[in-house]
Structures are given as structure tokens and as C-alpha cells.
Scaffold this motif. Sequence first.
Motif, PDB file in Angstrom:
ATOM      1  N   THR A  58      41.805  46.528  43.983  1.00 49.64           N
ATOM      2  CA  THR A  58      41.436  45.174  44.440  1.00 49.64           C
ATOM      3  C   THR A  58      42.671  44.314  44.703  1.00 49.64           C
ATOM      4  O   THR A  58      42.562  43.258  45.297  1.00 49.64           O
ATOM      5  CB  THR A  58      40.524  44.450  43.422  1.00 49.64           C
ATOM      6  N   TYR A  59      43.845  44.794  44.279  1.00 53.43           N
ATOM      7  CA  TYR A  59      45.065  44.016  44.520  1.00 53.43           C
ATOM      8  C   TYR A  59      45.407  43.947  45.999  1.00 53.43           C
ATOM      9  O   TYR A  59      46.218  43.123  46.397  1.00 53.43           O
ATOM     10  CB  TYR A  59      46.251  44.616  43.745  1.00 53.43           C
ATOM     11  N   ASN A 109      35.359  38.965  43.598  1.00 57.42           N
ATOM     12  CA  ASN A 109      35.609  39.625  44.881  1.00 57.42           C
ATOM     13  C   ASN A 109      34.366  39.521  45.750  1.00 57.42           C
ATOM     14  O   ASN A 109      33.244  39.668  45.259  1.00 57.42           O
ATOM     15  CB  ASN A 109      35.963  41.093  44.662  1.00 57.42           C
ATOM     16  N   ASN A 160      41.738  33.057  35.668  1.00 63.63           N
ATOM     17  CA  ASN A 160      43.154  32.737  35.500  1.00 63.63           C
ATOM     18  C   ASN A 160      43.246  31.332  34.923  1.00 63.63           C
ATOM     19  O   ASN A 160      42.608  30.408  35.422  1.00 63.63           O
ATOM     20  CB  ASN A 160      43.849  32.813  36.859  1.00 63.63           C
ATOM     21  N   THR A 168      32.405  41.798  38.471  1.00 60.88           N
ATOM     22  CA  THR A 168      33.562  41.638  37.594  1.00 60.88           C
ATOM     23  C   THR A 168      34.124  40.234  37.829  1.00 60.88           C
ATOM     24  O   THR A 168      34.246  39.799  38.969  1.00 60.88           O
ATOM     25  CB  THR A 168      34.610  42.715  37.928  1.00 60.88           C
ATOM     26  N   TYR A 204      41.296  42.172  28.759  1.00 60.17           N
ATOM     27  CA  TYR A 204      40.119  42.832  29.337  1.00 60.17           C
ATOM     28  C   TYR A 204      38.930  42.725  28.391  1.00 60.17           C
ATOM     29  O   TYR A 204      39.087  42.895  27.177  1.00 60.17           O
ATOM     30  CB  TYR A 204      40.417  44.314  29.587  1.00 60.17           C
ATOM     31  N   CYS A 240      47.215  41.169  30.735  1.00 53.46           N
ATOM     32  CA  CYS A 240      45.824  40.821  31.046  1.00 53.46           C
ATOM     33  C   CYS A 240      44.930  41.084  29.838  1.00 53.46           C
ATOM     34  O   CYS A 240      45.141  42.058  29.107  1.00 53.46           O
ATOM     35  CB  CYS A 240      45.360  41.663  32.246  1.00 53.46           C
ATOM     36  N   HIS A 243      45.750  35.768  32.357  1.00 52.31           N
ATOM     37  CA  HIS A 243      44.901  36.607  33.224  1.00 52.31           C
ATOM     38  C   HIS A 243      43.818  37.266  32.377  1.00 52.31           C
ATOM     39  O   HIS A 243      44.136  37.863  31.347  1.00 52.31           O
ATOM     40  CB  HIS A 243      45.720  37.731  33.871  1.00 52.31           C
ATOM     41  N   ASN A 244      42.584  37.196  32.839  1.00 49.54           N
ATOM     42  CA  ASN A 244      41.474  37.780  32.087  1.00 49.54           C
ATOM     43  C   ASN A 244      40.501  38.457  33.033  1.00 49.54           C
ATOM     44  O   ASN A 244      40.249  37.935  34.123  1.00 49.54           O
ATOM     45  CB  ASN A 244      40.708  36.683  31.342  1.00 49.54           C
ATOM     46  N   ILE A 245      39.984  39.605  32.576  1.00 47.99           N
ATOM     47  CA  ILE A 245      38.983  40.323  33.377  1.00 47.99           C
ATOM     48  C   ILE A 245      37.746  40.578  32.522  1.00 47.99           C
ATOM     49  O   ILE A 245      37.851  41.139  31.431  1.00 47.99           O
ATOM     50  CB  ILE A 245      39.544  41.678  33.865  1.00 47.99           C
ATOM     51  N   TYR A 279      37.189  37.532  37.309  1.00 46.02           N
ATOM     52  CA  TYR A 279      38.612  37.332  36.986  1.00 46.02           C
ATOM     53  C   TYR A 279      38.811  35.856  36.664  1.00 46.02           C
ATOM     54  O   TYR A 279      38.395  34.976  37.428  1.00 46.02           O
ATOM     55  CB  TYR A 279      39.472  37.749  38.173  1.00 46.02           C
ATOM     56  N   ARG A 300      40.800  49.181  39.027  1.00 44.65           N
ATOM     57  CA  ARG A 300      40.825  47.772  39.442  1.00 44.65           C
ATOM     58  C   ARG A 300      42.024  47.458  40.338  1.00 44.65           C
ATOM     59  O   ARG A 300      41.989  46.526  41.135  1.00 44.65           O
ATOM     60  CB  ARG A 300      40.874  46.869  38.211  1.00 44.65           C
TER      61      ARG A 300
END
Length: 487
Positions: free
Chosen positions: A193-194, A376, A354, A350, A89, A87, A324-326, A352, A190
Motif C-alpha cells: 500500500t506504500y 485506502n 497518524n 484497515t 499494530y 508502528c 503511526h498506528n495500524i 491507519y 501492507r
Amino acid sequence: NKKIAVIGAGIGGIASAIRLANKGFEVTVFESNPYPGGKLTSFTRNGYRFDAGPSLFTLPGLVEELFVLSGKNPGDYFQYIRLPDICHYFWEDGTTLVAKAEPEEFADEIELKTGESKQEILNFLEESAFKYQLLDGLFLQNSLHKLSTWISGKAIRGYLNLPKLGIFNTMNQANEKTFRNPKVVQLFNRYATYNGSDPYKTPATLNIIPHLEYNVGAFFPKKGMIDITDSLMKLAEELGIKFLFNTKVNEILVRNRKVIGLMTQSGKEEIFDAIISNMDVTQTYRKLLPGQKHPEKLLNQPKSSSGVIFYWGISNQFPELGLHNILFSDNYREEFEKMFEHKSISDDPTVYINISSKLKPDDAPAGCENWFVLINAPANEGQDWDNIINKTRNDVISKISRILKVDFEKFIENESILDPRTIELRTSSSQGALYGNSSNNKFAAFLRHANFSSNLKNLYFVGGSVHPGGGIPLCLSSAKITANLIK
Ligand code: FAD
């Protein structure tokens, strides 16, 4: 042959159908949508292909196991790669960090970018592995609701190690104790949140999740996430499982506390020896079993988060981004308070992102990228979503513009949006929650419904709303637990 009906062709429904067909049952799957996969589906628009739901793939062995069980070579059906970079970040102050797949490299990168000690990161990942192994053998592969689980040797080992499982601290408390740098705390928080939870409330037990990504690996199916659904459907059809699409089940038929069959929307009654519901458990009781006793306490638990997803066709390429990027918010605590207390979305959420075209270029036209942008969001309680989505869209575009230092909006070539209302509508998941009940307290594991009904004989449950939980790996585990319960 005994006949079994599965209600719903979500990933849990397909996997349990495969397991039962292998045991010699005659299996029919009823699916209200015209397509399989439930949340795990995909769509194409103007040359851009999007995986509509899950984007992160861990524990591919759980998919492969279904092919092996059926006497097939998994590689003939389903291929995937391990991600070298997990990922990317980004923080507002300009800090960036690439989470490398190899723990040593990952820990080096964190130390370099944040000053957090490398050894601390490695110790954390080791502990995460230890906790995972304790829980995996115990609860993730067995019913929580059978005595045999609780008196097994593995359970005893679990009791002896109870303090180490982190049940008594929240994830954030544990991570603040372990790490000095707030960015590192945020990075590991984080993982709550999964499964749609709040790191300031969920038990530190969920610190097992990083183990999956860093010690076991994060993966990408070569044909996109949709290939998990497609390849398992191919296998299911080869096994002779019958799928009835556009066939909504309206009622589960009960006689003398025994499930005997179901009735479809067209009024047709069909008789079965057992029924597995892959429909959200709350909706199964409320809609298909209205006259029966309902386990209200379980059904009324607060739900996990949902999401607002922007599927954007982007007429540009961004080399600083990966699969994947946050883009982190500056105030993580406020973000979760806004979501779980105020049932809304923070002004600085935040983000996310993809981008499957990074690994699968034919998912976007040449020179372009397919962005799946997830924020989210709280579960649906009738909020003014149109307003929330409009505002969030603006906030997200300004955040991306700030962090990537571009005027971003002009690159959005086309747009589709998924939100808690549409998630609920398309998969009948209760309040559009992505992962069933939330895990925002230490008893959460016990506040999920069992994989069987203790009140009605021959009724079973599978999927993200029941034990052991949501997300592809846990749905596949639930299929294993449920199939093992049916003799
Ligand atoms: P579901 O996908 O919920 O499907 C249930 C099926 O039952 C549906 O097809 C529905 O149409 C059908 N059905 C319902 N009622 C009836 C009825 N009465 N009659 C007939 N059919 C019926 N997980 C991950 O592992 N990684 C991720 O990165 C990830 N990201 C996600 C992002 C998004 C946007 C979403 C939506 C989910 C994400 N998840 C992720 C969660 C994951 O998708 C789910 O946990 C999992 O797919 C749920 O599978 P399930 O078996 O519970 O069934």
C-alpha cells in the motif's frame, strides 16, 4: 541563461527546480494553488494542526542532498529525528505489536507476539536490503528509458540476480512462502500500500520497502512533514527560483514537435527553452497538450489507490497509540478485492492513524490529539462517494471503539475530510490516485511514463505519476533523474 518552466510546485517540481537552478538555469515555477507542496501540505483548524498528505518519512538523505548540492548545511534548514518505534499494530483478536526500529528488537517482538521465528524475520530484512541495493543503483536513480541504463555494469548484475528480485511471484505468494503466521504475512503485505498497490497482485519485488523502514529507518521532521516543503521552498527562493502562485497553466505551446513555451489561464504566453511538468502526466497530455499524440496505453493504465482521510481533533489522549498506528482488518484479501475489483471500500477496512502531536505536542491543544485517519480507497471513477464516506466513517468509528475499548465517537471534536474527488481537484492527480499508475502487475515499472517525452523535444516530466513512482523518496529521485537529462 537558458530558461526553464516547471509546471507545479509539488515536491518533485520544487526539487527539480532546485537542481536546475544549481546547474545555472533560470527557473520559473507555475503553481495553480495559492500554496506550494501539492499533496505535501498542511492546515490548522481550531488549534489542531494536520499534515494533510504524507505522514511517513523515509530516506531523509534525499532531502538533505538538495541543501548540500546548493552549498548549504542541511541542519540549518531542516531537522528530523529517527523513530525508535515505527508502528503500533492492532488486530481484532486483541493481539498488539510494536514494530521497533532495531531489526533485532523488531524480530524479538514478532516472535514473542506471533511465534514466527526471529531468524526468519532477520533473513527477510536482509533479503529486502539485497534487492533494494540491486534496484536502487539501477532503476531508482536512472531513466528506465535510456539505453545506457540497460547496458551498465549495474544492469548486468541485476540480470544475473533476476530470480532473486521476486518478479515472478506476487508479494503475498512470497510472504506466505516465507512466514507461517498469517498476521506476519499481513504485516509485510501492507507494504504494497506504500505505493497504492494490491499485495495479491503486485510483484514480490516491492518487498524492498521494509528495508527502508527497518534497515535505514523511519523519520519524523521536527516541525512536521510540512517542513519538507517549507525548508525546500526557503532554499529554492534563496537560489532565485521564481514561484508564480495562483497561476494555472492551460496549454503547453508546441511548434514543429518542439515545446517552446506555455500559456497560463489568463491567456498570457511565455517562452521557455524547456518545460518540466510536475502535473500528473495523464492530465498534462489530456489538458495541456490536447492536439498532440498521446501515449494512450500508458495513460490508460489502472490507477493506484486513493484514500479517504478523516482529520479529527480528538479531545482525549490514547497512550497505547504512537505516531503511526495500524488497526488491521480481519480479511485483508477481501479488502483489496473490494477496492480494486469492486471500486469501493470494505465493511471492515484497515485503519491507519497518524498522530503527529505524539512527537510535536503543539499540534493539538493540551490533553488532546490530532488524528489523521486514512482508509485506502479506490481511485475516483464517479462512485457515490458521499454514501461510501458516510458508511466508512461509521465502520471506522466502530472498529476504533472495539479495538481501543472505548465509546470513541464522543471524542471527535472537529472534523475535515479529504477524498479521491478532492485530491483530484486540489492537485489535479488523475482520478485522485495517490501514486499515479498502480503497480498491480509485473510489468508495472515499464508502464509508467518516462521522465521525458520521446515525441516532443524539450518536454520533461517529474513527480509521482512518472518513473520511478509515487511517494516522497521516489518523487525526489525522479527530480534527480529528470534534472540529469537536461543538459
Ligand atoms: P503533487 O503533490 O501531485 O503536486 C502537483 C502540483 O502541480 C500541485 O501543487 C498542483 O496544484 C500543481 N499543478 C497541477 N496542474 C497544474 C497546472 N495546470 N498549472 C499549475 N500547477 C499545476 N508519500 C510518502 O512518501 N509517504 C506517505 O506517508 C504518503 N502518504 C500520503 C497520504 C496522502 C493522503 C496523500 C494525498 C499522499 C501521500 N503520499 C505519501 C504520496 C505523496 O504525497 C506524493 O507521491 C507526492 O507528494 C507527490 O508529489 P508530486 O511531485 O508528484 O506532486
